[in-house]
Design a protein around this motif. Sequence first.
Motif, mmCIF file in Angstrom:
data_model
loop_
_atom_site.group_PDB
_atom_site.id
_atom_site.type_symbol
_atom_site.label_atom_id
_atom_site.label_comp_id
_atom_site.label_asym_id
_atom_site.label_seq_id
_atom_site.Cartn_x
_atom_site.Cartn_y
_atom_site.Cartn_z
ATOM 1 N N GLY A 1 85.917 75.561 104.628
ATOM 2 C CA GLY A 1 84.261 76.913 105.350
ATOM 3 C C GLY A 1 83.437 77.909 104.619
ATOM 4 N N LEU A 2 84.261 77.963 103.223
ATOM 5 C CA LEU A 2 83.416 78.974 102.191
ATOM 6 C C LEU A 2 82.035 79.133 101.771
ATOM 7 C CD1 LEU A 2 86.875 80.461 101.047
ATOM 8 C CD2 LEU A 2 85.746 81.431 102.131
ATOM 9 N N LEU A 3 82.167 77.706 101.600
ATOM 10 C CA LEU A 3 80.910 76.843 100.964
ATOM 11 C C LEU A 3 79.693 76.678 101.541
ATOM 12 C CD1 LEU A 3 81.638 76.788 97.187
ATOM 13 C CD2 LEU A 3 81.282 78.817 98.288
ATOM 14 N N SER A 4 78.976 75.813 101.613
ATOM 15 C CA SER A 4 78.320 74.844 102.019
ATOM 16 C C SER A 4 77.081 74.371 100.890
ATOM 17 C CB SER A 4 77.457 75.549 103.298
ATOM 18 O OG SER A 4 76.009 76.490 102.071
ATOM 19 N N SER A 5 76.593 73.263 100.982
ATOM 20 C CA SER A 5 75.637 71.749 100.114
ATOM 21 C C SER A 5 74.244 71.504 100.127
ATOM 22 C CB SER A 5 77.600 71.867 99.413
ATOM 23 O OG SER A 5 77.479 70.660 100.336
ATOM 24 N N GLU A 6 73.880 70.748 99.107
ATOM 25 C CA GLU A 6 72.356 70.674 99.517
ATOM 26 C C GLU A 6 72.366 69.649 98.377
ATOM 27 O OE1 GLU A 6 68.060 71.965 100.557
ATOM 28 O OE2 GLU A 6 69.230 73.089 100.877
ATOM 29 N N ARG A 7 72.246 68.514 98.176
ATOM 30 C CA ARG A 7 71.734 68.140 97.879
ATOM 31 C C ARG A 7 70.091 67.861 97.320
ATOM 32 N NH1 ARG A 7 73.553 64.209 94.097
ATOM 33 N NH2 ARG A 7 75.827 63.711 95.359
ATOM 34 N N ARG A 8 69.689 68.734 95.987
ATOM 35 C CA ARG A 8 68.192 68.169 95.734
ATOM 36 C C ARG A 8 68.453 67.234 94.269
ATOM 37 N NH1 ARG A 8 68.412 74.555 95.859
ATOM 38 N NH2 ARG A 8 68.070 75.247 97.906
ATOM 39 N N GLY A 9 68.054 66.347 94.673
ATOM 40 C CA GLY A 9 67.857 65.366 93.667
ATOM 41 C C GLY A 9 68.891 64.744 93.106
ATOM 42 N N THR A 10 69.138 64.623 92.140
ATOM 43 C CA THR A 10 70.583 64.144 91.764
ATOM 44 C C THR A 10 71.545 65.220 91.104
ATOM 45 O OG1 THR A 10 69.717 64.779 89.372
ATOM 46 C CG2 THR A 10 69.530 62.558 90.011
ATOM 47 N N TRP A 11 71.112 66.459 91.616
ATOM 48 C CA TRP A 11 71.765 68.051 91.433
ATOM 49 C C TRP A 11 72.433 68.926 92.641
ATOM 50 C CZ3 TRP A 11 73.931 68.444 87.149
ATOM 51 C CH2 TRP A 11 72.908 68.232 86.265
ATOM 52 N N VAL A 12 73.832 69.497 93.239
ATOM 53 C CA VAL A 12 74.284 69.681 94.595
ATOM 54 C C VAL A 12 73.496 70.609 94.420
ATOM 55 C CG1 VAL A 12 75.999 69.969 96.154
ATOM 56 C CG2 VAL A 12 75.841 67.314 95.211
ATOM 57 N N TYR A 13 73.343 71.469 95.468
ATOM 58 C CA TYR A 13 73.395 73.348 94.641
ATOM 59 C C TYR A 13 74.625 73.827 96.472
ATOM 60 C CZ TYR A 13 69.173 72.946 92.249
ATOM 61 O OH TYR A 13 68.731 73.045 91.547
ATOM 62 N N TYR A 14 75.926 75.108 95.491
ATOM 63 C CA TYR A 14 76.511 75.289 96.409
ATOM 64 C C TYR A 14 76.147 77.127 97.027
ATOM 65 C CZ TYR A 14 79.038 71.486 95.437
ATOM 66 O OH TYR A 14 79.465 70.670 95.650
ATOM 67 N N ARG A 15 76.396 77.024 98.060
ATOM 68 C CA ARG A 15 75.622 78.663 98.228
ATOM 69 C C ARG A 15 77.114 79.387 99.405
ATOM 70 N NH1 ARG A 15 71.422 80.942 99.713
ATOM 71 N NH2 ARG A 15 70.002 79.902 99.037
ATOM 72 N N VAL A 16 77.392 80.655 99.325
ATOM 73 C CA VAL A 16 78.444 80.894 100.407
ATOM 74 C C VAL A 16 77.962 81.036 101.701
ATOM 75 C CG1 VAL A 16 79.432 82.893 100.198
ATOM 76 C CG2 VAL A 16 79.518 82.110 98.325
ATOM 77 N N GLU A 17 79.083 80.736 102.505
ATOM 78 C CA GLU A 17 78.805 80.679 103.610
ATOM 79 C C GLU A 17 78.391 82.872 104.411
ATOM 80 O OE1 GLU A 17 78.164 78.676 106.669
ATOM 81 O OE2 GLU A 17 77.384 77.137 105.075
ATOM 82 N N PRO A 18 77.430 83.205 104.545
ATOM 83 C CA PRO A 18 77.487 84.695 104.631
ATOM 84 C C PRO A 18 78.312 84.712 106.005
ATOM 85 C CG PRO A 18 75.407 83.152 104.697
ATOM 86 C CD PRO A 18 76.526 82.218 104.773
ATOM 87 N N SER A 19 78.856 84.143 107.224
ATOM 88 C CA SER A 19 79.283 84.885 107.500
ATOM 89 C C SER A 19 81.151 84.930 107.538
ATOM 90 C CB SER A 19 79.743 84.152 109.403
ATOM 91 O OG SER A 19 79.450 82.611 108.794
ATOM 92 N N ALA A 20 81.235 83.376 106.576
ATOM 93 C CA ALA A 20 82.908 83.483 106.032
ATOM 94 C C ALA A 20 82.748 84.829 105.380
ATOM 95 C CB ALA A 20 83.212 82.442 105.138
ATOM 96 N N LEU A 21 82.025 85.325 104.050
ATOM 97 C CA LEU A 21 82.266 86.536 103.034
ATOM 98 C C LEU A 21 81.771 87.841 104.319
ATOM 99 C CD1 LEU A 21 82.810 87.283 100.259
ATOM 100 C CD2 LEU A 21 79.309 86.971 100.405
#
Length: 125
Positions: free
Chosen positions: A88-108
Amino acid sequence: MSNSSVGLPVLESAAAACCPPLGSAELSEPDAVRLAAAFKALGDPVRLRLFSKIASHEGGEACVCDIQDVGVSQPTVSHHLKKLREAGLLSSERRGTWVYYRVEPSALAGLTALLDLDHRPTEGR
Protein backbone atom coordinates in the motif's frame (compact mmCIF):
# COMPACT_ATOMS: atom_id res chain seq x y z
CA MET A 1 -3.20 5.98 -24.68
CA SER A 2 -4.90 4.38 -21.69
CA ASN A 3 -4.48 5.46 -18.08
CA SER A 4 -5.59 2.22 -16.49
CA SER A 5 -4.11 0.82 -13.29
CA VAL A 6 -1.48 -1.88 -13.56
CA GLY A 7 -0.85 -5.03 -11.55
CA LEU A 8 -2.48 -6.06 -8.34
CA PRO A 9 -5.00 -3.79 -6.68
CA VAL A 10 -3.45 -1.58 -4.03
CA LEU A 11 -4.35 -2.85 -0.59
CA GLU A 12 -5.79 -0.51 1.99
CA SER A 13 -3.03 1.95 2.71
CA ALA A 14 -0.61 0.35 5.12
CA ALA A 15 -0.28 3.35 7.37
CA ALA A 16 -3.21 5.53 6.40
CA ALA A 17 -3.42 7.99 9.28
CA CYS A 18 -4.55 5.11 11.43
CA CYS A 19 -2.30 5.51 14.31
CA PRO A 20 -1.30 8.04 16.91
CA PRO A 21 2.41 8.72 17.38
CA LEU A 22 4.22 5.76 18.96
CA GLY A 23 4.94 7.67 22.15
CA SER A 24 1.33 8.67 22.76
CA ALA A 25 -0.71 5.45 22.65
CA GLU A 26 -0.41 1.73 22.06
CA LEU A 27 -1.10 0.35 18.58
CA SER A 28 -4.08 -1.89 18.05
CA GLU A 29 -3.38 -5.34 16.65
CA PRO A 30 -4.86 -4.55 13.20
CA ASP A 31 -2.87 -1.30 12.99
CA ALA A 32 0.30 -3.14 14.00
CA VAL A 33 -0.26 -5.76 11.28
CA ARG A 34 -0.76 -3.08 8.58
CA LEU A 35 2.21 -1.04 9.71
CA ALA A 36 4.46 -4.09 10.01
CA ALA A 37 3.74 -4.87 6.35
CA ALA A 38 4.76 -1.34 5.37
CA PHE A 39 7.95 -1.43 7.44
CA LYS A 40 8.77 -4.92 6.15
CA ALA A 41 8.44 -3.67 2.58
CA LEU A 42 10.70 -0.71 3.36
CA GLY A 43 13.16 -2.93 5.25
CA ASP A 44 14.87 -4.01 2.04
CA PRO A 45 17.61 -1.58 0.88
CA VAL A 46 16.60 -1.81 -2.80
CA ARG A 47 12.95 -1.16 -1.96
CA LEU A 48 13.86 1.75 0.28
CA ARG A 49 15.96 3.26 -2.52
CA LEU A 50 13.14 2.81 -5.04
CA PHE A 51 10.64 4.35 -2.62
CA SER A 52 13.01 7.26 -2.01
CA LYS A 53 13.60 7.80 -5.72
CA ILE A 54 9.86 7.94 -6.37
CA ALA A 55 9.08 10.13 -3.35
CA SER A 56 11.81 12.63 -4.24
CA HIS A 57 11.12 12.65 -7.98
CA GLU A 58 9.63 15.83 -9.41
CA GLY A 59 5.87 15.77 -8.91
CA GLY A 60 6.10 12.76 -6.58
CA GLU A 61 5.76 10.42 -9.54
CA ALA A 62 8.35 8.56 -11.57
CA CYS A 63 8.48 6.40 -14.67
CA VAL A 64 10.04 3.01 -14.08
CA CYS A 65 12.50 3.95 -16.83
CA ASP A 66 13.85 6.73 -14.58
CA ILE A 67 14.28 4.75 -11.36
CA GLN A 68 15.52 1.30 -12.34
CA ASP A 69 19.23 2.08 -11.83
CA VAL A 70 19.49 0.61 -8.32
CA GLY A 71 22.06 -2.09 -9.03
CA VAL A 72 19.72 -5.00 -9.72
CA SER A 73 18.15 -6.43 -12.88
CA GLN A 74 14.91 -5.10 -14.36
CA PRO A 75 12.87 -8.15 -13.27
CA THR A 76 14.15 -7.66 -9.72
CA VAL A 77 13.16 -3.98 -9.82
CA SER A 78 9.67 -5.05 -10.93
CA HIS A 79 9.48 -7.54 -8.06
CA HIS A 80 10.43 -4.90 -5.50
CA LEU A 81 7.98 -2.37 -6.92
CA LYS A 82 5.24 -5.01 -6.72
CA LYS A 83 6.04 -5.58 -3.03
CA LEU A 84 5.81 -1.84 -2.35
CA ARG A 85 2.44 -1.71 -4.15
CA GLU A 86 1.14 -4.72 -2.21
CA ALA A 87 2.11 -3.00 1.04
CA GLY A 88 0.00 0.00 0.00
CA LEU A 89 3.00 2.32 -0.25
CA LEU A 90 2.85 2.92 -4.01
CA SER A 91 0.25 3.12 -6.73
CA SER A 92 0.99 2.61 -10.42
CA GLU A 93 -0.44 3.65 -13.75
CA ARG A 94 0.40 2.44 -17.25
CA ARG A 95 0.90 5.15 -19.86
CA GLY A 96 1.66 3.65 -23.22
CA THR A 97 4.52 1.20 -22.74
CA TRP A 98 5.76 2.67 -19.45
CA VAL A 99 4.50 2.33 -15.89
CA TYR A 100 4.54 5.37 -13.61
CA TYR A 101 4.72 5.01 -9.83
CA ARG A 102 3.49 7.40 -7.18
CA VAL A 103 3.89 7.29 -3.40
CA GLU A 104 0.52 6.87 -1.71
CA PRO A 105 0.22 10.15 0.25
CA SER A 106 -1.85 8.62 3.05
CA ALA A 107 0.76 5.89 3.58
CA LEU A 108 3.57 8.42 3.82
CA ALA A 109 1.51 10.66 6.12
CA GLY A 110 0.62 7.71 8.34
CA LEU A 111 4.22 6.55 8.68
CA THR A 112 5.34 10.11 9.38
CA ALA A 113 2.64 10.64 12.02
CA LEU A 114 3.44 7.32 13.67
CA LEU A 115 7.12 8.21 14.02
CA ASP A 116 6.52 11.81 15.07
CA LEU A 117 7.86 11.68 18.61
CA ASP A 118 7.61 15.48 18.94
CA HIS A 119 3.86 15.09 19.47
CA ARG A 120 3.94 12.57 22.29
CA PRO A 121 2.83 13.62 25.78
CA THR A 122 5.49 15.61 27.62
CA GLU A 123 4.77 13.93 30.93
CA GLY A 124 7.55 11.48 31.78
CA ARG A 125 10.05 12.81 29.24
